[in-house]
Design a protein around this motif. Structure first.
Motif, short mmCIF file in Angstrom:
data_model
loop_
_atom_site.label_atom_id
_atom_site.label_comp_id
_atom_site.label_asym_id
_atom_site.label_seq_id
_atom_site.Cartn_x
_atom_site.Cartn_y
_atom_site.Cartn_z
N ARG A 95 -4.01 1.22 -9.85
CA ARG A 95 -3.58 1.68 -9.65
C ARG A 95 -3.99 1.48 -7.63
O ARG A 95 -4.92 1.47 -7.31
N PRO A 96 -2.79 2.20 -6.99
CA PRO A 96 -3.27 1.95 -5.40
C PRO A 96 -4.91 2.70 -5.50
O PRO A 96 -5.09 3.97 -5.99
N GLY A 97 -5.64 1.87 -4.52
CA GLY A 97 -7.19 2.38 -3.89
C GLY A 97 -7.32 1.50 -3.88
O GLY A 97 -7.66 0.34 -5.18
N VAL A 116 5.07 -4.88 -1.66
CA VAL A 116 4.59 -5.07 -2.90
C VAL A 116 2.92 -4.46 -3.04
O VAL A 116 2.73 -3.37 -2.02
N ASP A 117 2.33 -3.87 -4.18
CA ASP A 117 1.65 -3.19 -4.29
C ASP A 117 0.16 -3.41 -3.51
O ASP A 117 0.37 -4.78 -3.09
N LEU A 118 -1.05 -2.85 -4.03
CA LEU A 118 -1.83 -3.03 -3.26
C LEU A 118 -2.83 -4.32 -3.44
O LEU A 118 -2.78 -5.36 -2.76
N ALA A 152 -2.08 -11.95 7.62
CA ALA A 152 -2.12 -10.62 8.44
C ALA A 152 -3.53 -9.99 8.89
O ALA A 152 -4.51 -10.47 8.02
N HIS A 153 -3.60 -9.13 9.99
CA HIS A 153 -4.64 -9.60 10.24
C HIS A 153 -5.20 -7.84 9.68
O HIS A 153 -6.81 -7.93 9.11
N PHE A 154 -5.23 -7.00 9.01
CA PHE A 154 -5.13 -5.39 8.72
C PHE A 154 -4.13 -5.63 7.28
O PHE A 154 -2.47 -5.56 7.57
N THR A 155 -4.65 -4.74 6.15
CA THR A 155 -3.35 -4.22 5.14
C THR A 155 -4.06 -2.87 4.63
O THR A 155 -5.38 -3.16 5.07
N ILE A 156 -3.50 -1.28 5.32
CA ILE A 156 -3.65 -0.59 4.97
C ILE A 156 -3.18 -0.05 4.33
O ILE A 156 -2.19 0.37 3.39
N ALA A 157 -4.21 0.38 2.95
CA ALA A 157 -3.02 1.33 1.72
C ALA A 157 -3.31 2.51 1.86
O ALA A 157 -3.15 2.96 2.78
N ALA A 158 -2.60 3.10 1.08
CA ALA A 158 -1.76 4.60 0.64
C ALA A 158 -2.51 5.67 0.69
O ALA A 158 -2.50 6.22 1.74
N MET A 188 1.35 -2.78 6.19
CA MET A 188 1.38 -1.06 5.58
C MET A 188 1.61 -1.23 3.86
O MET A 188 2.94 -1.79 3.48
N VAL A 189 0.97 -0.95 3.28
CA VAL A 189 1.05 -0.80 1.18
C VAL A 189 2.40 -0.30 1.18
O VAL A 189 2.12 1.17 1.66
N GLY A 190 3.67 -0.49 0.49
CA GLY A 190 4.82 -0.02 0.50
C GLY A 190 5.91 -0.40 1.35
O GLY A 190 6.20 -1.90 0.85
N PHE A 191 6.77 0.16 1.09
CA PHE A 191 8.45 -0.89 1.01
C PHE A 191 9.04 0.31 2.16
O PHE A 191 9.25 1.20 2.57
N ALA A 192 9.54 -0.60 2.47
CA ALA A 192 10.44 -0.42 4.48
C ALA A 192 11.26 0.80 4.03
O ALA A 192 11.90 1.24 4.42
#
Length: 236
Positions: free
Chosen positions: A19-21, A73-75, A91-97, A126-130
């Motif tokens: 699950r996301p997180g 895609v998901d986290l 990438a330098h950073f990923t931010i989860a939901a 950013m975790v998610g879909f455009a």
């Protein structure tokens, strides 16, 4: 050695229910990245998931932009790709939901996320879909504005979005500083972060946060100045 450890950690959790997180991500060793220190404006808390896909920046090319992406895609999939030694992308950073920030590459190094913009930019996924409005929420946008504020001060990047895209420049080359969309750089095959990303609100909030708190020394200086001004006004 590091590549083998990363691959083993990902494989060990690949069959788990995800699950996301943060709790559902591969259990890798923490990584501390050496990034600029901004007095009065600390770097947001991050979890280090190092990528092997990066290179050195050229001293002649200043960092003047931040490129916004969505992962598509998901986290777990994102972390798996960025820590895969064969993927050749980062990438330098990923931010989860949930607002958790993961760091993959030191900001002083060049991540591989935006082709010809890599040398001059910081990449944020950013975790998610455009094309999903559900990608955006208070938690991930709050984390994003914290990160944008810190990066803007650390690298003197304007928190504004330039207009146009690569089609508006000779040779399909986009050449503008600030916070840019991946879709502006590669309009022929990318649309992220998509039509639902709240550009105006995000940039305004980040600008408001990009004001370092006064240090003790500066506060004392301000206090002395105010005291002197009050004394002069009383004598007048």
């Amino acid at each position: 050695m590091l590549a083998a450890a990363l691959s083993a950690a990902i494989a060990a959790t690949a069959s788990a229910e995800l699950r996301p997180g943060a709790r559902n991500c591969p259990p890798l060793e923490p990584v501390d990245f050496v990034d600029p220190v901004v007095p009065g404006l600390p770097k947001p808390e991050v979890i280090g998931y190092a990528s092997l896909a990066f290179g050195e920046r050229h001293e002649s090319v200043p960092v003047d932009s931040i490129v916004m992406h969505t992962t598509e895609v998901d986290l777990f999939g994102t972390l798996g790709i960025f820590t895969d030694p064969n993927a050749q992308v980062s990438a330098h950073f990923t931010i989860a939901a949930d607002g958790t920030i993961y760091q993959h590459v030191a900001t002083g190094d060049r991540a591989w996320h935006a082709t010809y913009y890599n040398g001059r930019s910081i990449g944020i996924e950013m975790v998610g879909f455009a094309h999903s409005p559900d990608t955006w929420n208070d938690a991930n946008l709050d984390a994003l504005t914290d990160l944008l504020a810190w990066l803007s001060v650390a690298y003197d990047i304007e928190l504004t979005r330039p207009g146009g895209n690569a089609y508006d420049f000779p040779n399909d080359y986009f050449d503008a500083p600030g916070v840019v969309a991946h879709g502006q750089i590669q309009p022929w095959n990318r649309t992220d972060p998509g039509p639902y990303f709240p550009w105006d609100d995000v940039l305004a909030e980040a600008q408001a946060k990009a004001v370092p708190e006064p240090t003790v020394a500066s506060a004392l200086t301000l206090g002395v100045g105010a005291f002197t001004l009050r004394r002069r006004s009383r004598r007048a």
